[in-house]
Design a protein around this motif. Structure first.
Motif, PDB file in Angstrom:
ATOM      1  N   PRO A   1      -8.058 -14.673 -13.612  1.00 13.26           N
ATOM      2  CA  PRO A   1      -8.627 -13.736 -12.629  1.00 13.26           C
ATOM      3  C   PRO A   1      -7.616 -12.717 -12.096  1.00 13.26           C
ATOM      4  O   PRO A   1      -8.011 -11.673 -11.589  1.00 13.26           O
ATOM      5  N   THR A   2      -6.341 -13.028 -12.232  1.00 15.07           N
ATOM      6  CA  THR A   2      -5.334 -12.109 -11.671  1.00 15.07           C
ATOM      7  C   THR A   2      -5.024 -10.926 -12.591  1.00 15.07           C
ATOM      8  O   THR A   2      -4.252 -10.049 -12.215  1.00 15.07           O
ATOM      9  N   LEU A   3      -5.631 -10.877 -13.797  1.00  8.54           N
ATOM     10  CA  LEU A   3      -5.292  -9.831 -14.767  1.00  8.54           C
ATOM     11  C   LEU A   3      -5.521  -8.435 -14.191  1.00  8.54           C
ATOM     12  O   LEU A   3      -4.636  -7.569 -14.230  1.00  8.54           O
ATOM     13  N   ILE A   4      -6.734  -8.210 -13.641  1.00  5.24           N
ATOM     14  CA  ILE A   4      -7.061  -6.883 -13.129  1.00  5.24           C
ATOM     15  C   ILE A   4      -6.194  -6.557 -11.915  1.00  5.24           C
ATOM     16  O   ILE A   4      -5.707  -5.431 -11.751  1.00  5.24           O
ATOM     17  N   ILE A   5      -5.978  -7.555 -11.065  1.00  6.44           N
ATOM     18  CA  ILE A   5      -5.176  -7.327  -9.864  1.00  6.44           C
ATOM     19  C   ILE A   5      -3.739  -6.966 -10.235  1.00  6.44           C
ATOM     20  O   ILE A   5      -3.155  -6.030  -9.691  1.00  6.44           O
ATOM     21  N   ASP A   6      -3.161  -7.722 -11.202  1.00  7.27           N
ATOM     22  CA  ASP A   6      -1.789  -7.436 -11.618  1.00  7.27           C
ATOM     23  C   ASP A   6      -1.683  -6.049 -12.261  1.00  7.27           C
ATOM     24  O   ASP A   6      -0.709  -5.313 -12.054  1.00  7.27           O
ATOM     25  N   MET A   7      -2.708  -5.680 -13.047  1.00  3.23           N
ATOM     26  CA  MET A   7      -2.698  -4.369 -13.682  1.00  3.23           C
ATOM     27  C   MET A   7      -2.762  -3.255 -12.625  1.00  3.23           C
ATOM     28  O   MET A   7      -2.049  -2.256 -12.690  1.00  3.23           O
ATOM     29  N   ALA A   8      -3.623  -3.467 -11.634  1.00 11.23           N
ATOM     30  CA  ALA A   8      -3.765  -2.476 -10.570  1.00 11.23           C
ATOM     31  C   ALA A   8      -2.452  -2.327  -9.793  1.00 11.23           C
ATOM     32  O   ALA A   8      -2.073  -1.218  -9.405  1.00 11.23           O
ATOM     33  N   LYS A   9      -1.747  -3.442  -9.580  1.00 18.50           N
ATOM     34  CA  LYS A   9      -0.476  -3.373  -8.853  1.00 18.50           C
ATOM     35  C   LYS A   9       0.571  -2.589  -9.646  1.00 18.50           C
ATOM     36  O   LYS A   9       1.410  -1.888  -9.072  1.00 18.50           O
ATOM     37  N   ILE A  10       0.522  -2.718 -10.984  1.00 20.58           N
ATOM     38  CA  ILE A  10       1.453  -1.941 -11.812  1.00 20.58           C
ATOM     39  C   ILE A  10       1.245  -0.451 -11.580  1.00 20.58           C
ATOM     40  O   ILE A  10       2.199   0.324 -11.419  1.00 20.58           O
ATOM     41  N   PHE A  11      -0.012  -0.035 -11.568  1.00 17.19           N
ATOM     42  CA  PHE A  11      -0.312   1.372 -11.306  1.00 17.19           C
ATOM     43  C   PHE A  11       0.150   1.782  -9.916  1.00 17.19           C
ATOM     44  O   PHE A  11       0.738   2.847  -9.722  1.00 17.19           O
ATOM     45  N   MET A  12      -0.133   0.926  -8.947  1.00 17.22           N
ATOM     46  CA  MET A  12       0.198   1.245  -7.568  1.00 17.22           C
ATOM     47  C   MET A  12       1.708   1.410  -7.383  1.00 17.22           C
ATOM     48  O   MET A  12       2.170   2.262  -6.622  1.00 17.22           O
ATOM     49  N   ASP A  13       2.496   0.647  -8.105  1.00 16.03           N
ATOM     50  CA  ASP A  13       3.949   0.675  -7.927  1.00 16.03           C
ATOM     51  C   ASP A  13       4.664   1.660  -8.853  1.00 16.03           C
ATOM     52  O   ASP A  13       5.802   2.046  -8.583  1.00 16.03           O
ATOM     53  N   ASN A  14       3.991   2.075  -9.957  1.00 18.98           N
ATOM     54  CA  ASN A  14       4.713   2.824 -10.986  1.00 18.98           C
ATOM     55  C   ASN A  14       4.091   4.154 -11.397  1.00 18.98           C
ATOM     56  O   ASN A  14       4.789   4.992 -11.965  1.00 18.98           O
ATOM     57  N   TYR A  15       2.807   4.353 -11.156  1.00 17.42           N
ATOM     58  CA  TYR A  15       2.153   5.564 -11.641  1.00 17.42           C
ATOM     59  C   TYR A  15       2.742   6.793 -10.963  1.00 17.42           C
ATOM     60  O   TYR A  15       2.932   6.831  -9.743  1.00 17.42           O
ATOM     61  N   CYS A  16       3.024   7.829 -11.761  1.00 17.65           N
ATOM     62  CA  CYS A  16       3.809   8.968 -11.297  1.00 17.65           C
ATOM     63  C   CYS A  16       3.110   9.831 -10.253  1.00 17.65           C
ATOM     64  O   CYS A  16       3.772  10.608  -9.556  1.00 17.65           O
ATOM     65  N   SER A  17       1.802   9.731 -10.140  1.00 12.97           N
ATOM     66  CA  SER A  17       1.059  10.542  -9.166  1.00 12.97           C
ATOM     67  C   SER A  17       0.307   9.621  -8.215  1.00 12.97           C
ATOM     68  O   SER A  17      -0.909   9.418  -8.340  1.00 12.97           O
ATOM     69  N   PRO A  18       1.004   9.027  -7.250  1.00 16.99           N
ATOM     70  CA  PRO A  18       0.381   8.031  -6.380  1.00 16.99           C
ATOM     71  C   PRO A  18      -0.777   8.574  -5.552  1.00 16.99           C
ATOM     72  O   PRO A  18      -1.632   7.805  -5.117  1.00 16.99           O
ATOM     73  N   GLU A  19      -0.843   9.907  -5.374  1.00 14.45           N
ATOM     74  CA  GLU A  19      -1.940  10.477  -4.596  1.00 14.45           C
ATOM     75  C   GLU A  19      -3.288  10.231  -5.261  1.00 14.45           C
ATOM     76  O   GLU A  19      -4.330  10.248  -4.609  1.00 14.45           O
ATOM     77  N   ARG A  20      -3.282   9.984  -6.562  1.00 11.92           N
ATOM     78  CA  ARG A  20      -4.540   9.696  -7.263  1.00 11.92           C
ATOM     79  C   ARG A  20      -4.990   8.252  -7.043  1.00 11.92           C
ATOM     80  O   ARG A  20      -6.100   7.889  -7.423  1.00 11.92           O
ATOM     81  N   LEU A  21      -4.106   7.450  -6.487  1.00 10.20           N
ATOM     82  CA  LEU A  21      -4.399   6.026  -6.329  1.00 10.20           C
ATOM     83  C   LEU A  21      -4.548   5.635  -4.869  1.00 10.20           C
ATOM     84  O   LEU A  21      -4.322   4.479  -4.504  1.00 10.20           O
ATOM     85  N   ALA A  22      -4.936   6.563  -4.030  1.00  5.96           N
ATOM     86  CA  ALA A  22      -5.081   6.260  -2.600  1.00  5.96           C
ATOM     87  C   ALA A  22      -6.084   5.128  -2.397  1.00  5.96           C
ATOM     88  O   ALA A  22      -7.163   5.118  -2.974  1.00  5.96           O
ATOM     89  N   GLY A  23      -5.704   4.159  -1.582  1.00  2.00           N
ATOM     90  CA  GLY A  23      -6.600   3.042  -1.269  1.00  2.00           C
ATOM     91  C   GLY A  23      -6.543   1.902  -2.269  1.00  2.00           C
ATOM     92  O   GLY A  23      -7.424   1.034  -2.269  1.00  2.00           O
ATOM     93  N   MET A  24      -5.507   1.892  -3.116  1.00  2.00           N
ATOM     94  CA  MET A  24      -5.418   0.861  -4.145  1.00  2.00           C
ATOM     95  C   MET A  24      -5.369  -0.545  -3.566  1.00  2.00           C
ATOM     96  O   MET A  24      -6.032  -1.467  -4.051  1.00  2.00           O
ATOM     97  N   GLU A  25      -4.610  -0.732  -2.496  1.00  2.00           N
ATOM     98  CA  GLU A  25      -4.471  -2.082  -1.934  1.00  2.00           C
ATOM     99  C   GLU A  25      -5.812  -2.626  -1.462  1.00  2.00           C
ATOM    100  O   GLU A  25      -6.162  -3.788  -1.709  1.00  2.00           O
ATOM    101  N   GLU A  26      -6.602  -1.790  -0.772  1.00  2.00           N
ATOM    102  CA  GLU A  26      -7.908  -2.248  -0.305  1.00  2.00           C
ATOM    103  C   GLU A  26      -8.822  -2.562  -1.484  1.00  2.00           C
ATOM    104  O   GLU A  26      -9.604  -3.526  -1.448  1.00  2.00           O
ATOM    105  N   ALA A  27      -8.716  -1.753  -2.534  1.00  2.00           N
ATOM    106  CA  ALA A  27      -9.560  -1.983  -3.697  1.00  2.00           C
ATOM    107  C   ALA A  27      -9.207  -3.296  -4.384  1.00  2.00           C
ATOM    108  O   ALA A  27     -10.077  -4.014  -4.877  1.00  2.00           O
ATOM    109  N   ILE A  28      -7.894  -3.599  -4.408  1.00  2.00           N
ATOM    110  CA  ILE A  28      -7.468  -4.858  -5.020  1.00  2.00           C
ATOM    111  C   ILE A  28      -8.055  -6.041  -4.259  1.00  2.00           C
ATOM    112  O   ILE A  28      -8.571  -7.002  -4.855  1.00  2.00           O
ATOM    113  N   ASP A  29      -8.001  -5.979  -2.943  1.00  2.79           N
ATOM    114  CA  ASP A  29      -8.562  -7.071  -2.139  1.00  2.79           C
ATOM    115  C   ASP A  29     -10.053  -7.241  -2.398  1.00  2.79           C
ATOM    116  O   ASP A  29     -10.567  -8.360  -2.518  1.00  2.79           O
TER     117      ASP A  29
END
Length: 617
Positions: free
Chosen positions: A26-54
């Motif tokens: 079950p953690t696959l999608i969450i771990d993938m989302a965290k990779i984007f949140m921590d590494n994706y070069c344009s973080p403005e496109r990922l606003a609200g990622m933490e809430e979405a993960i929860d």
């Protein structure tokens, strides 16, 4: 948050077509989302990622997809569609072995030379054009190791050339640290230039890239033509180099729009799984444009199929080699032939200065050259008639029937009769004297007889764009008496340095209108050339009242000159009305006696004449 929620929800929707039994943690999608949140070069496109993960942590339907490669494809499409970035991918690679940066092995000199020659294809083409095909842009470390070999076996061959083609059509990899090296060879030592800013997401830092003050070997410089070839396969560091040199106006890009890659993509393992996320972790922002080539690609200056790009590049370089001589020859033609000698000399001097400034160095086509040369000539002279032109051959003579002439005359001339026996004549272009002379009797029968016996005449030249001036003397003569010869104008011919008098004609076809009856000429800003010469003469001699707007301020009809041995041609006015006060109407126009808007000129003229006739009753 809404956008990032959509990211995860869109991934979950795909799971509805599969069984509900979870095949993956079950953690696959969450771990993938965290990779984007921590590494994706344009973080403005990922606003609200933490809430979405929860919100997504308790929903594992997508994990029921049994095949890992299918799951990876579903995740890839979901992410791409949501953040609109085609560069991201999710893969399942149980046997993946991380690949480090290329390491140059210790090789004997002769083998090292073979490696260099296999990495960069170098050739000197016809017309002393350097051709370099580069598939991988090396970084700083590699450059320091093989730099002397590159200088000896590559750079020494191309440095003496007069132009260079960099072929990036097959370049799909490279090192970020190599960007300043390659760019700096095409810039000056001073001043240093800020060429790029690269934001690194994992470290949250921005690195400015600048041109380098010192290099191994000589620079190619900033004056010799540089063409970069691109294709849809050109990716990453090569795109950045092309974009930098394009926006520094140092290189012309020829080929296809590039891939729209990234300066840095990392493949990151998702938790303890065999899934990997390839994510852009850095982004380039050009200091000139404030924008990036990433995702959108680099648009060429000349967009052609990649397979045709080399031939087009060679054509551009050959044209640029001819341009200085063409512009200099154009300047000489203007200086030697333009109607006003002092203006011609000034235009020639300033045109050569523009050439020396480098403004013509980035011309890509003959059409661009003609357009710029025209714009410069008109701007420098203030004469709309001094420009490039086409050398259109004269049409073969026609043999129209009398009936065809009559129909043509009816279309070309418009007559009317107003109250108080006021005549009206409109025509929108002057004809050549020999042609008019041949059909003079037809014009008299079908046009002139309708207005010659009026008590006053309005000649409407508001839409007359000019034409040959050879019929001016004949037309003017109808409004003067035949008992004496009148000097209508003095015309100075620049190439011959002579002045001739334009005189009334002693014999005409049909009756004269004479000097006794009132004559009003209507003008506008469109009235130009031969029409202005006629208006100038009639106003100067006090034979007509001018009503309307100031005329165009054009010139006598220009002559066509070939520029050197090229297929570029100039239209140069060589004649002007010779006055002691300076230009008569050329470039300045003719001011009316009664200034009114052009669309009100006819009613104004009728009002003036009606008032005149009313006062005589």
């Amino acid at each position: 948050m809404a956008q990032t929620m959509a990211l995860l929800v869109s991934l979950l929707v795909f799971s509805n077509v599969f069984a509900v039994n979870c095949a993956f943690a079950p953690t696959l999608i969450i771990d993938m989302a965290k990779i984007f949140m921590d590494n994706y070069c344009s973080p403005e496109r990922l606003a609200g990622m933490e809430e979405a993960i929860d919100a997504a942590s308790s929903n594992t339907e997508i994990l029921s997809i049994p095949d890992p490669n299918t799951l990876a494809n579903v995740l890839t499409e979901g992410v791409k569609n949501t953040i609109s970035d085609p560069r991201v991918t999710v893969t399942y690679e149980p046997n993946y072995v991380p690949v480090g940066p290329p390491v140059l092995p210790d090789l004997p000199p002769e083998q090292m030379i073979a490696v260099v020659q296999g990495t960069v294809k170098v050739e000197v083409l016809e017309s002393n054009i350097a051709y370099l095909r580069i598939q991988h842009i090396i970084g700083e470390e590699m450059a320091q190791k093989i730099g002397p070999l590159l200088l000896e076996h590559v750079w020494a061959k191309v440095l003496p050339t007069t132009a260079m083609i960099l072929d990036f059509r097959y370049a799909s990899s490279g090192e970020l640290s190599g960007i300043p090296y390659i760019v700096s060879y095409f810039t000056d030592t001073e001043p240093l230039i800020h060429i790029d800013s690269v934001y690194d997401r994992p470290s949250d830092t921005t690195t400015e890239l600048w041109s380098m003050p010192t290099l191994l070997g000589e620079r190619y410089g900033t004056t010799k033509p540089l063409i970069i070839l691109t294709s849809h396969s050109t990716k990453g560091i090569a795109e950045d180099v092309a974009y930098i040199l394009k926006n520094l106006k140092r290189a012309t890009i020829v080929g296809e729009k590039t891939a729209g890659g990234s300066v840095k993509i990392e493949k990151i393992k998702v938790g303890d799984t065999d899934f990997y996320v390839s994510v852009p972790v850095a982004k380039s922002v050009n200091p000139v444009t404030g924008k990036s080539w990433e995702i959108v690609g680099v648009t060429p200056d000349i967009e052609v199929d990649a397979e045709d790009a080399l031939d087009i590049a060679v054509e551009i370089i050959k044209l640029r080699a001819e341009i200085p001589a063409i512009v200099q020859a154009a300047a000489t033609l203007v200086a030697d032939n333009y109607a006003f000698e002092s203006v011609g000399a000034d235009v020639a001097e300033k045109l050569n200065a523009i050439l020396a400034s480098g403004e013509y160095s980035m011309i890509n086509t003959k059409a661009e050259l003609e357009a710029k040369l025209s714009a410069d000539l008109m701007k420098l002279s203030g004469d709309k008639s001094l420009k490039t032109t086409s050398n259109t051959p004269a049409l073969p003579p026609m043999n129209p029937t009398p009936e065809m002439f009559i129909e043509l005359i009816k279309v070309s001339f418009h007559t009317d009769m107003f109250e108080n026996n006021i005549g009206y004549l409109r025509f929108d272009m002057f004809g050549d004297f020999e042609q008019v002379k041949a059909i003079a009797q037809i014009i008299v029968e079908h046009v002139w007889k309708k207005v010659v016996d009026t008590d006053a005449l309005i000649i409407d030249l508001r839409n007359n764009v000019g034409g040959p001036t050879t019929s001016i003397a004949g037309f003017c003569s109808y409004f003067f008496d035949g008992d004496k010869e009148i000097v209508l104008d003095k015309l100075y011919d620049r190439p011959s340095g002579t002045t001739r008098e334009l005189l009334t004609l002693p014999e005409l076809t049909g009756k004269r209108y004479g000097t006794k009856k009132s004559l009003i000429i209507l003008t506008s800003g469109v009235t130009a050339g031969a029409a202005e010469e006629f208006v100038y003469i009639m106003k100067r001699l006090g034979r007509a009242m001018i009503v309307g707007e100031p005329t165009s301020g054009a010139s006598h009809p220009p002559e066509t000159f070939r520029v050197g041995e090229s297929d570029v041609f100039l239209a140069i006015p060589i004649t002007h009305s010779d006055t002691s006060q300076g230009p008569a109407w050329e470039g300045a126009g003719i001011a009316p006696h009664i200034p009114v808007p052009a669309d009100a000129a006819l009613e104004t003229a009728k009002g003036i004449l009606n008032k005149h006739f009313a006062s005589q009753k």
